[in-house]
Design an enzyme around this catalytic site. Structure first.
Site, PDB file in Angstrom:
ATOM      1  N   CYS A 165       0.899  -1.151   0.000  1.00 38.18           N
ATOM      2  CA  CYS A 165       0.000   0.000   0.000  1.00 38.18           C
ATOM      3  C   CYS A 165       0.933   1.194   0.000  1.00 38.18           C
ATOM      4  O   CYS A 165       1.548   1.489   1.028  1.00 38.18           O
ATOM      5  CB  CYS A 165      -0.923   0.043   1.220  1.00 38.18           C
ATOM      6  SG  CYS A 165      -1.803   1.626   1.297  1.00 38.18           S
ATOM      7  N   CYS A 175      -0.473   4.148   2.512  1.00 37.74           N
ATOM      8  CA  CYS A 175      -0.453   4.004   3.965  1.00 37.74           C
ATOM      9  C   CYS A 175      -0.197   2.547   4.324  1.00 37.74           C
ATOM     10  O   CYS A 175       0.943   2.094   4.237  1.00 37.74           O
ATOM     11  CB  CYS A 175      -1.727   4.546   4.600  1.00 37.74           C
ATOM     12  SG  CYS A 175      -3.260   4.018   3.806  1.00 37.74           S
ATOM     13  N   SER A 176      -1.223   1.804   4.716  1.00 39.38           N
ATOM     14  CA  SER A 176      -0.959   0.452   5.198  1.00 39.38           C
ATOM     15  C   SER A 176      -2.148  -0.471   4.970  1.00 39.38           C
ATOM     16  O   SER A 176      -2.397  -1.360   5.770  1.00 39.38           O
ATOM     17  CB  SER A 176      -0.630   0.502   6.693  1.00 39.38           C
ATOM     18  OG  SER A 176      -1.684   1.159   7.359  1.00 39.38           O
ATOM     19  N   CYS A 177      -2.897  -0.267   3.895  1.00 40.53           N
ATOM     20  CA  CYS A 177      -4.046  -1.119   3.610  1.00 40.53           C
ATOM     21  C   CYS A 177      -3.564  -2.558   3.411  1.00 40.53           C
ATOM     22  O   CYS A 177      -2.545  -2.802   2.767  1.00 40.53           O
ATOM     23  CB  CYS A 177      -4.784  -0.622   2.375  1.00 40.53           C
ATOM     24  SG  CYS A 177      -5.509   1.010   2.656  1.00 40.53           S
TER      25      CYS A 177
HETATM   26 FE    FE Z   1      -3.487   2.142   2.867  1.00 36.20          FE
END
Ligand code: FE
Length: 228
Positions: A129, A132-134
């Site tokens: 991602c 961000c951090s999906c």
């Molecule tokens: Fe994300």
């Protein structure tokens, strides 16, 4: 709170990307001071959210414990093993991953729209991602720290072969590397290649071979040592 990416954010600013250390597996390279600063930041954000009544501390802790203890990469490994042993299931998985994964009783938050991409000798897929951090929680559990770090997120998009090499995965020049950018809308998971020498393995045994990182695309599934 952003609408395009969810609350598992680790937002950074563009200038951070240029200062990123070279190794994407940052979790092994944080200094005690960095760990202290990160912990302090998380605690302050948590205190703010709880203080303002946005989240309930008990709910938050139950939620974290569930994803730490009950939901993890074994779910994804079950999906992979099923696809390796049942070609009709594999076709359904590649056509509509969310539905095929739900067939195994696996579903939930952060996995509402799943896409599974298949690794073959010709194509190596890797997931990130970049924003961000999906991450696909129902199949892989909580995301590893390194996947949320700018060093991984920016570099894997720019130089996937170089980053994969640092993880110990050498992709031949003749193979194509595809980088998939997960978002709040779509979460990607890699269907890794079934290792040679496992033709006689059953589904359950196969599932034990599949590490989390192989489903992110930064590792290959290895033939067990005794089978070589
Ligand atoms: Fe994300």
């Amino acid at each position: 709170m952003s609408t395009s990416h969810d609350f598992d954010h680790e937002h950074d600013h563009d200038h951070d990307r240029h200062n990123a250390p070279p190794d994407p597996r940052l979790e092994h390279h944080l200094s005690p001071e960095q760990v202290h600063l990160l912990t302090e930041r998380v605690e302050k954000i948590e205190a703010l959210l709880v203080g303002k009544g946005f989240v309930d501390l008990a709910t938050l802790e139950k939620f974290a414990a569930t994803y730490e203890n009950d939901i993890g990469p074994l779910n994804g490994a079950r999906v992979v093993a099923k696809a390796w042993t049942d070609s009709a299931y594999k076709q359904r998985l590649l056509a509509n991953a969310t539905a095929a994964i739900a067939e195994l009783g696996i579903s939930g938050m952060q996995g509402e729209h799943m896409v599974v991409v298949e690794n073959t000798p010709a194509i190596h897929n890797v997931v990130v991602c970049t924003l961000c951090s999906c991450y696909p929680w129902p199949v892989l559990g909580l995301p590893p720290t390194w996947s949320k770090m700018p060093a991984y997120r920016s570099r894997v998009a720019i130089d996937p072969r170089g980053v994969l090499r640092e993880f110990g995965v050498e992709v031949p020049d003749a193979s194509e590397v595809r980088v998939w950018d997960s978002s709040a809308e779509i979460r990607y998971m890699v269907l890794p290649e079934r290792p040679p020498g496992t033709e006689h393995f059953g589904e359950e045994e196969l599932a034990t071979l599949v590490p989390r990182d192989a489903m992110i695309g930064v590792a290959k599934v290895q033939t067990p040592a005794t089978e070589r």
